[in-house]
Design an enzyme around this catalytic site. Structure first.
Site, PDB file in Angstrom:
ATOM      1  N   HIS A 284      67.171   5.509  46.277  1.00 23.98           N
ATOM      2  CA  HIS A 284      66.510   5.026  45.058  1.00 23.98           C
ATOM      3  C   HIS A 284      66.686   3.517  44.981  1.00 23.98           C
ATOM      4  CE1 HIS A 284      65.946   8.758  42.399  1.00 23.98           C
ATOM      5  NE2 HIS A 284      66.389   9.215  43.566  1.00 23.98           N
TER       6      HIS A 284
ATOM      7  N   GLU B 266      75.276   9.783  41.232  1.00 21.50           N
ATOM      8  CA  GLU B 266      75.568  10.249  42.597  1.00 21.50           C
ATOM      9  C   GLU B 266      76.701   9.458  43.250  1.00 21.50           C
ATOM     10  OE1 GLU B 266      72.606  11.402  45.360  1.00 21.50           O
ATOM     11  OE2 GLU B 266      71.288  12.288  43.848  1.00 21.50           O
TER      12      GLU B 266
END
Length: 424
Positions: free
Chosen positions: A289, A49
């Site tokens: 995360h 990402e």
């Protein structure tokens, strides 16, 4: 006589949540990620990402003193979001797109448009051996209801497992990491570890761990991260969505980020969840995360590859899920094509009706209605129903054909060449 010490590799995998125009404090957070990485002594860093080339360049400039070699991978309309950094020279790299990767009508998800896949690279280790590196981000399940993307994620797990298997059989040091969006010991996890000939580094270090440790509900937030290895939706993460009191036992915290390794060439010595701190000045987590760090010890003398195959039960489960999904998608495809066929005479009829319409403003309204009807028919019926419908269906047929081949091989090996099979 001194014993030669096995060289070690310190590997980090981190989903950085770097969505442009969507992720809060994206620029500041990713810069902070680069600054923290520059202070660490990693041999290999795999990021997911990182959608912006400018964010990649910022991180690269910050870590270039230690991680000299880097690669940003390009794919589809919006990019793969995958990046690699290494102390060792990258001698070869490529981007391999998944055959099945979401649906174009789910444009707000974005998976189909970013062209998710497996970023691969071959690194030249100082020992002279080759490290085969794999970085990926599988399709997310999205939502708490039925997982309509499970079939695509199974296909992606199968696709990367074929790449891993080939690299292991070549005798390379194989490392695969990323945000796999799968639970430990789930069907996709079993496919990767059995057919891909790799081990889950976390389970290699903590062999007694399972998907949910027996004492999970007595663990505090820190223990859930340190013992269960949860990297996503932990209460320690400031970006976790607000939840109701019924979730106080941290039901939604998951281990979605993994490092897999080839047990024939390296051994996992340590694994831990890192980047738990908050970004200085922003008082927020580095990403939605946490990162996973693994220390791998390269075996001086590789052992023979113990070739396992996917078990009958795993293949049957996967085929069952795929057949169910195909039936649903076949119905959707036919409905969309029917929409196209019904719209054609309707559009013609409306055009004819315009000739008898008065006043002029009514003609404008009818013409606008016709244009919208045509756009809907072309996009939904032709582009999504006919073109993408056949595209996806052929991908599913190929997936099924490969699974059936494996099922026959399982039967043949059971009869003629008994091999250790993955636990079903």
């Amino acid at each position: 006589m001194s014993v030669e010490k096995a060289p070690e590799l310190r590997v980090l995998s981190f989903n950085c949540w770097g969505l442009r125009f969507v992720s809060k404090y994206r620029t500041e957070r990713l810069k902070a990620v680069g600054e923290k990485l520059a202070k660490c002594d990693y041999d290999i860093v795999l990021l997911q990402e990182v959608w912006s080339i400018y964010d990649f360049q910022e991180i690269r400039n910050l870590v270039s003193c230690n991680l000299v070699y880097s690669r940003f991978f390009h794919s589809a309309a919006m990019g793969a979001g995958l990046a690699m950094f290494s102390k060792f020279p990258i001698i070869e790299s490529s981007m391999n797109k998944y055959p099945l990767n979401g649906r174009p009508q789910a444009f707000w998800r974005g998976d189909w448009y970013v062209g998710k896949g497996v970023a691969t690279a071959s690194l030249q280790h100082p020992s002279g051996r080759i490290i085969s590196l794999f970085n990926t981000h599988l399709h997310a399940p999205y939502g708490k209801g039925a997982d309509t993307y499970l079939c695509h994620r199974l296909s992606q797990a199968w696709y990367i497992s074929k790449l891993l298997r080939a690299a292991v059989q070549r005798g390379h040091i194989v490392i695969a990491a990323g945000d796999f969006n799968i639970q430990p010991l789930s069907v996709p996890h079993e496919i990767i570890t059995s057919y891909g000939l790799v081990n889950d580094a976390w389970l290699s270090v903590y062999p007694d761990q399972v998907e949910h440790p027996p004492n999970r509900f007595s663990m505090n937030d820190k223990e859930l991260v340190e013992i269960a290895g949860t990297t996503c939706d932990s209460r320690l993460n400031t970006w976790r969505e607000n939840i109701s009191s019924k979730d106080m036992d941290d039901f939604v915290a998951k281990r979605l980020d993994y490092v897999f390794h080839s047990p024939s060439t390296c051994e996992a010595k340590n694994a831990k969840v890192v980047f738990l701190e908050r970004v200085p000045k922003l008082d927020c987590s580095y990403s939605d995360h946490f990162a996973i760090e693994t220390v791998l010890s390269i075996k001086l003398q590789p052992i023979p590859v113990q070739e396992t195959r996917v078990s009958y039960s795993i293949i049957d489960d996967t085929l069952g899920i795929t057949y169910q999904y195909m039936a649903r998608e076949r119905l959707h495809m036919r409905l969309r094509i029917a929409h196209l066929l019904i719209s054609i005479p309707l559009i013609i009829g409306v055009h004819v009706a315009i000739a008898w319409c008065d006043p002029a403003w009514l003609k404008v309204i009818i013409l606008f209605f016709t244009v919208m009807l045509t756009i809907a028919a072309v996009v939904n019926g032709f582009c999504i129903g006919l073109l993408f419908g056949r595209w996806e269906f052929n991908g599913l047929l190929e997936f099924v054909a490969e699974l059936k081949e494996q099922k026959l091989l399982c039967k043949q090996y059971l009869v003629d060449h008994p091999l250790p099979f993955a636990k079903s």
